[in-house]
Write an enzyme that holds these catalytic residues in place. Structure first.
Site, PDB file in Angstrom:
ATOM      1  N   PHE A 203      76.126  44.197 -64.741  1.00  0.00           N
ATOM      2  CA  PHE A 203      75.206  43.941 -63.632  1.00  0.00           C
ATOM      3  C   PHE A 203      75.722  44.578 -62.341  1.00  0.00           C
ATOM      4  O   PHE A 203      74.994  44.661 -61.366  1.00  0.00           O
ATOM      5  CB  PHE A 203      75.060  42.436 -63.386  1.00  0.00           C
ATOM      6  CG  PHE A 203      74.496  41.667 -64.539  1.00  0.00           C
ATOM      7  CD1 PHE A 203      73.131  41.611 -64.765  1.00  0.00           C
ATOM      8  CD2 PHE A 203      75.331  40.985 -65.410  1.00  0.00           C
ATOM      9  CE1 PHE A 203      72.604  40.885 -65.826  1.00  0.00           C
ATOM     10  CE2 PHE A 203      74.812  40.256 -66.469  1.00  0.00           C
ATOM     11  CZ  PHE A 203      73.451  40.210 -66.676  1.00  0.00           C
ATOM     12  N   HIS A 204      77.005  44.975 -62.327  1.00  0.00           N
ATOM     13  CA  HIS A 204      77.659  45.425 -61.094  1.00  0.00           C
ATOM     14  C   HIS A 204      78.342  46.754 -61.354  1.00  0.00           C
ATOM     15  O   HIS A 204      79.379  46.805 -62.021  1.00  0.00           O
ATOM     16  CB  HIS A 204      78.702  44.405 -60.626  1.00  0.00           C
ATOM     17  CG  HIS A 204      78.206  43.004 -60.566  1.00  0.00           C
ATOM     18  ND1 HIS A 204      78.963  41.913 -60.956  1.00  0.00           N
ATOM     19  CD2 HIS A 204      77.013  42.504 -60.186  1.00  0.00           C
ATOM     20  CE1 HIS A 204      78.263  40.807 -60.813  1.00  0.00           C
ATOM     21  NE2 HIS A 204      77.069  41.146 -60.346  1.00  0.00           N
ATOM     22  N   GLN A 205      77.781  47.838 -60.834  1.00  0.00           N
ATOM     23  CA  GLN A 205      78.373  49.157 -60.988  1.00  0.00           C
ATOM     24  C   GLN A 205      78.986  49.562 -59.654  1.00  0.00           C
ATOM     25  O   GLN A 205      78.371  49.372 -58.609  1.00  0.00           O
ATOM     26  CB  GLN A 205      77.323  50.178 -61.432  1.00  0.00           C
ATOM     27  CG  GLN A 205      76.592  49.782 -62.712  1.00  0.00           C
ATOM     28  CD  GLN A 205      75.398  48.884 -62.477  1.00  0.00           C
ATOM     29  OE1 GLN A 205      74.622  49.097 -61.536  1.00  0.00           O
ATOM     30  NE2 GLN A 205      75.206  47.858 -63.305  1.00  0.00           N
TER      31      GLN A 205
ATOM     32  N   HIS B 115      82.550  46.267 -64.175  1.00  0.00           N
ATOM     33  CA  HIS B 115      82.603  44.798 -64.090  1.00  0.00           C
ATOM     34  C   HIS B 115      81.954  44.182 -65.339  1.00  0.00           C
ATOM     35  O   HIS B 115      81.011  43.392 -65.233  1.00  0.00           O
ATOM     36  CB  HIS B 115      81.868  44.351 -62.829  1.00  0.00           C
ATOM     37  CG  HIS B 115      82.488  43.175 -62.149  1.00  0.00           C
ATOM     38  ND1 HIS B 115      81.858  42.499 -61.131  1.00  0.00           N
ATOM     39  CD2 HIS B 115      83.663  42.536 -62.333  1.00  0.00           C
ATOM     40  CE1 HIS B 115      82.626  41.505 -60.704  1.00  0.00           C
ATOM     41  NE2 HIS B 115      83.729  41.518 -61.423  1.00  0.00           N
TER      42      HIS B 115
END
Length: 665
Positions: free
Chosen positions: A602-604, A435
């Site tokens: 910030f979003h894995q 992301h």
């Protein structure tokens, strides 16, 4: 910050000092004879701090790479090979050193660009993200940034944790590894249902006093691997929470449900009916209610006002972001620091909700515990072995024997835990989406003070569906000093300081890419996860459209100057026929991948996918591993593809579903 034992040799340290002198020198100006421009790093302990940060890198290979880079720069032969100058870096004058670093920054060789970016991030974050005199900083004063705010008169009561100060064995029904949006939900629901639960959390237990709002301290304390984790190519920093409560403690509170088109795509990819089912919708509704998702406390900060103004001027989509905050949310200055924890306990984190429920029901919460491996017997998970770091730094072994194990370490560490445990499913670590986020910055005549106000309250989906549900979402983000220090391009010390000096008048349009094509998490022989990820041409096409849209939006909002966060930045003064096309061409000329543009994740998500077919997934519809009974996964690693939205609520819904399945409800 300085490490207990030397990380660098004396020779390497001398080169590092010369790099600090080059990146953070005094730049005397007649209009600023004693202020920010005149200030340098001398007397601030920057060299020692950067050496300490290098020592904090979790991956020994990253430390080795930086030592070798410093060694090469300090060598006549090394500099001759890389810059054509037969003298060590620290023997050059300032102008020559700047030229050498610019050559590395804009090199056609990716490895050199990555080396420059690593050093620039460490030096700039090390300098700008800590006060220079214990209280303030010349750069902070120059832009009117207050730095850390006074502690509130009354903090919040932290969760009670279970102390482990010697080698210990515990027994329970379920051991949960990780306490964030996934693990926290599972722990709360199972404990309230009467199960004996042990939660193992790698990070610290937050308190209001520990939320100091000193950016460097917060990154090192409450972010995964001290906020220093990177993809293997050096092209993308990886930010994730590492605390009791996980990412929910330090995230931006943005609480989107999984969009219906994504649910349908996930159903097709996974072969599961779950994501389009009424059961999953009920999970989404339940978790949203428990963490108090609302739009009642979403007054726009100046950044969001600008985003809304520009979208309305262009006739583009704009809407309010749902957030998991309550009436105690202070929507003024303090909320801009929300990414470093809420000292007013107004955020509906798992620490304030599900983990609180779990603790009240008797769950044992263990912090500073890194799970080493999952125990198995006869093809069934039977517990976890981990190492707990005591307050004095010593490590002790914790063995937890359990009837079931829930892995919820996040999309980077869950596959590593499974791999370290000897599980052979070939899909472990595959399908990783990050992301990626980048931005266009706009400078305004009026003050914006981008560190103030509610942290994130408006978004636009104008370019969210460019092809089959893939594209970019526009969101804003608070800007203190760490993100600009890490991300802004560098064209020499003077120009870099000029960019930072505009921070009080600056806002960004964040461009959040829904990535279609995945990377992977490999686990080395040392058991450490290593992230391999680059943008595909397909995703870059969507990114280009989004960046042009962000530039157009900022111009419609009244920005008088734009710059990309590329190396070097593409700059424009909006206005005149064809300006946007020329600006897009300038960004294209610089490029978007492999250390050409600054990204951050910030979003894995998506490295242990949920699916019906064991040949293409790691866990089934219940979250139980295909090939290990009693092992469940309940975090973002289960995502079959990118969510396209901030993933917290989706993670919680999957965890709710997994926990209820374990309970048979």
């Amino acid at each position: 910050m300085a490490s207990a034992s030397p990380v660098l040799s004396a020779r390497q340290r001398a080169v590092l000092a010369a790099i600090c002198d080059t990146l953070v020198p005094s730049v005397p100006r007649d209009d600023d004879p004693e202020g920010f421009f005149a200030a340098s790093h001398h007397g601030t302990g920057l060299v020692e701090r950067v050496e300490g940060l290098i020592g904090m890198l979790a991956d020994p290979r990253d430390r080795l790479r930086l030592r070798l880079l410093l060694e090469a720069l300090g060598s006549r032969v090394g500099n001759l090979a890389t810059s054509g100058r037969f003298q060590p870096f620290d023997g050059m004058d300032l102008a020559t050193r700047e030229t050498v670093l610019r050559g590395w920054a804009e090199s056609g060789i990716q490895l050199r660009r990555a080396g420059f970016q690593a050093l620039k991030r460490l030096v700039h974050v090390g300098y700008y993200a800590w006060p220079t005199d214990g209280r303030s900083h010349p750069a902070w004063r120059a832009v009117g940034y207050p730095g850390p705010l006074p502690q509130p008169a009354q903090g919040f009561t932290p969760l009670s944790t279970f102390a482990v100060d010697r080698d210990t064995t515990l027994d329970c029904d379920v051991v949960v590894v990780g306490s964030g949006a996934g693990g926290g939900v599972v722990a709360g629901l199972l404990a309230e249902a009467g199960k004996s639960v042990v939660v193992l959390e790698k990070g610290e237990n937050p308190t209001a006093a520990r939320f100091t709002q000193v950016e460097g301290e917060m990154l090192n304390t409450f972010y995964l691997d001290a906020g220093l984790l990177m993809t293997q190519s050096g092209s993308m920093p990886i930010l994730a929470g590492s605390a009791l409560g996980g990412g929910t403690v330090i995230n931006y509170t943005t609480s989107f449900p999984l969009p219906q088109p994504a649910r349908e795509e996930w159903a097709r990819r996974s072969g599961l009916g779950l994501f389009t089912s009424a059961r999953f919708e009920e999970s989404l509704q339940r978790v949203s209610a428990r963490v108090a998702v609302t739009t009642d406390y979403s007054d726009p900060a100046p950044r969001d006002q600008l985003l809304e103004k520009g979208c309305k001027a262009l006739g583009w989509h704009i809407d309010v972001i749902p957030r998991n905050v309550g009436a105690r949310c202070k929507q003024g200055l303090e909320c801009g620091y929300c990414g470093y924890g809420c000292r007013h306990d107004a955020k509906g984190s798992t620490a304030a909700t599900y983990l609180k429920d779990a603790a009240a029901a008797g769950a044992r919460l263990v912090v500073r515990c890194e799970a080493e491996r999952i125990l198995t017997s006869a093809g069934r998970a039977t517990g976890v072995v981990g190492r707990v770091r005591r307050a004095d730094g010593a490590l002790v072994t914790l063995t937890v024997r359990a009837r079931a194990v829930v892995a919820a370490c996040g999309a980077i560490y869950t596959p590593a835990l499974l791999a370290r445990s000897g599980f052979s499913n070939e899909n472990i670590g595959k399908g990783l989406r990050l992301h990626p986020a980048t931005a266009i910055a706009g400078v305004f005549p009026e003050r914006v003070e981008p560190w103030t106000g509610s942290i994130q309250t408006r978004y636009s989906d104008r370019f969210a569906d460019q092809h089959e549900g893939y594209g970019v979402k526009f969101e804003t983000a608070p800007l203190h000093f760490a993100l600009p220090a890490s991300a802004f391009g560098w064209e020499g010390a003077a120009r870099y300081k000029e960019d930072l000096a505009k921070l009080g008048h600056l806002s960004i349009v964040g461009v959040l890419l829904r990535d279609r094509h995945p990377g992977r998490v490999d686990t080395g022989r040392d058991g450490r996860p290593r992230v391999h990820y680059e943008l595909s041409d397909y995703d870059i096409r969507h990114l280009r459209t989004g960046l042009r849209g962000a530039a157009e939006l900022l111009a419609a909002t009244g920005a008088t100057e734009l710059f990309s966060i590329q190396q070097p930045p593409a700059r424009a003064n909006p206005g005149g026929a064809g300006w946007l096309d020329r600006y897009g061409e300038a960004m294209d000329a610089r490029g978007y991948g492999r250390c050409r543009m600054s990204f951050i994740t910030f979003h894995q998500m998506g490295s242990c996918a949920m699916g019906a077919d064991p040949a293409t997934s790691v866990v089934g519809e219940t979250g139980e591993a295909h090939d290990v009974e009693g092992l469940y996964v309940a975090d973002a690693s289960t995502f079959p593809a990118s969510s396209g939205v901030n993933p917290m609520i989706t993670i919680m819904a999957i965890a709710d579903h997994v926990a209820r399945g374990m309970l048979g409800t």
